[in-house]
Design a protein around this motif. Structure first.
Motif, PDB file in Angstrom:
ATOM      1  N   THR A 119      -0.387   5.627 -14.063  1.00  9.82           N
ATOM      2  CA  THR A 119       0.418   5.839 -12.867  1.00  9.82           C
ATOM      3  C   THR A 119      -0.536   6.014 -11.685  1.00  9.82           C
ATOM      4  O   THR A 119      -1.565   6.698 -11.795  1.00  9.82           O
ATOM      5  N   GLN A 120      -0.199   5.388 -10.566  1.00 11.17           N
ATOM      6  CA  GLN A 120      -1.087   5.387  -9.399  1.00 11.17           C
ATOM      7  C   GLN A 120      -0.921   6.680  -8.611  1.00 11.17           C
ATOM      8  O   GLN A 120       0.204   7.086  -8.280  1.00 11.17           O
ATOM      9  N   VAL A 121      -2.029   7.298  -8.295  1.00 15.24           N
ATOM     10  CA  VAL A 121      -2.068   8.446  -7.387  1.00 15.24           C
ATOM     11  C   VAL A 121      -2.920   8.056  -6.190  1.00 15.24           C
ATOM     12  O   VAL A 121      -4.076   7.662  -6.349  1.00 15.24           O
ATOM     13  N   THR A 122      -2.331   8.158  -5.011  1.00 20.56           N
ATOM     14  CA  THR A 122      -3.046   7.836  -3.781  1.00 20.56           C
ATOM     15  C   THR A 122      -2.993   9.036  -2.853  1.00 20.56           C
ATOM     16  O   THR A 122      -1.911   9.533  -2.534  1.00 20.56           O
ATOM     17  N   VAL A 123      -4.159   9.495  -2.447  1.00 22.10           N
ATOM     18  CA  VAL A 123      -4.260  10.637  -1.541  1.00 22.10           C
ATOM     19  C   VAL A 123      -4.813  10.122  -0.218  1.00 22.10           C
ATOM     20  O   VAL A 123      -5.964   9.704  -0.125  1.00 22.10           O
ATOM     21  N   SER A 124      -3.956  10.151   0.771  1.00 20.25           N
ATOM     22  CA  SER A 124      -4.340   9.582   2.063  1.00 20.25           C
ATOM     23  C   SER A 124      -3.463  10.158   3.157  1.00 20.25           C
ATOM     24  O   SER A 124      -2.291  10.470   2.934  1.00 20.25           O
ATOM     25  N   SER A 125      -4.063  10.291   4.348  1.00 19.91           N
ATOM     26  CA  SER A 125      -3.285  10.742   5.498  1.00 19.91           C
ATOM     27  C   SER A 125      -2.733   9.554   6.274  1.00 19.91           C
ATOM     28  O   SER A 125      -2.046   9.727   7.278  1.00 19.91           O
TER      29      SER A 125
END
Length: 125
Positions: A119-125
């Motif tokens: 599962t994709q986890v993307t941490v970005s503002s």
């Protein structure tokens, strides 16, 4: 049919939280250690955390104090609570069932026999 299915990934801002789940079907969980791995673009897969059959927990230094692994054997489900997420946590996260009851050497992928698709986890503002 043997399956491990991850869920709970998504896009989150830095400092945010996500809870990943890993549901197993067609195989038993309770007598085995289970773990989480992640792979970021252009990087090797790395072991993130492992929980043994007796619920001892182990974490990579990069996530210690921010991530919490848990298991619910009655539901054949494992979880990864991820807090204080940072951009460097961006990756595809995989769950896997280990061949053994305990977590010694858990970062070696060859010690696992069943894997989810991630599962994709993307941490970005």
């Amino acid at each position: 049919q043997v399956q491990l299915v991850e869920s709970g990934g998504g896009l989150v801002q830095p400092g945010g939280s996500l809870r990943l789940s890993c549901a197993a079907s067609g195989l038993s969980f309770d007598s085995y250690a289970i773990g989480w791995f992640r792979q970021a673009p252009g990087k090797e897969r790395e072991g993130v955390s492992c929980i043994s059959s007796d619920s001892s927990r182990y974490y990579a230094d990069s996530v210690k104090g921010r991530f919490t692994i848990s298991r619910d054997n009655a539901k054949n489900t494992m979880y990864l609570q991820m807090n204080s997420l940072q951009p460097e946590d961006t990756a595809v996260y995989y769950c896997a069932r280990r061949k053994f009851r305990f977590c010694a050497g858990y970062m070696s992928g060859i010690t696992y026999d069943y894997w989810g698709r991630g599962t994709q986890v993307t941490v970005s503002s």
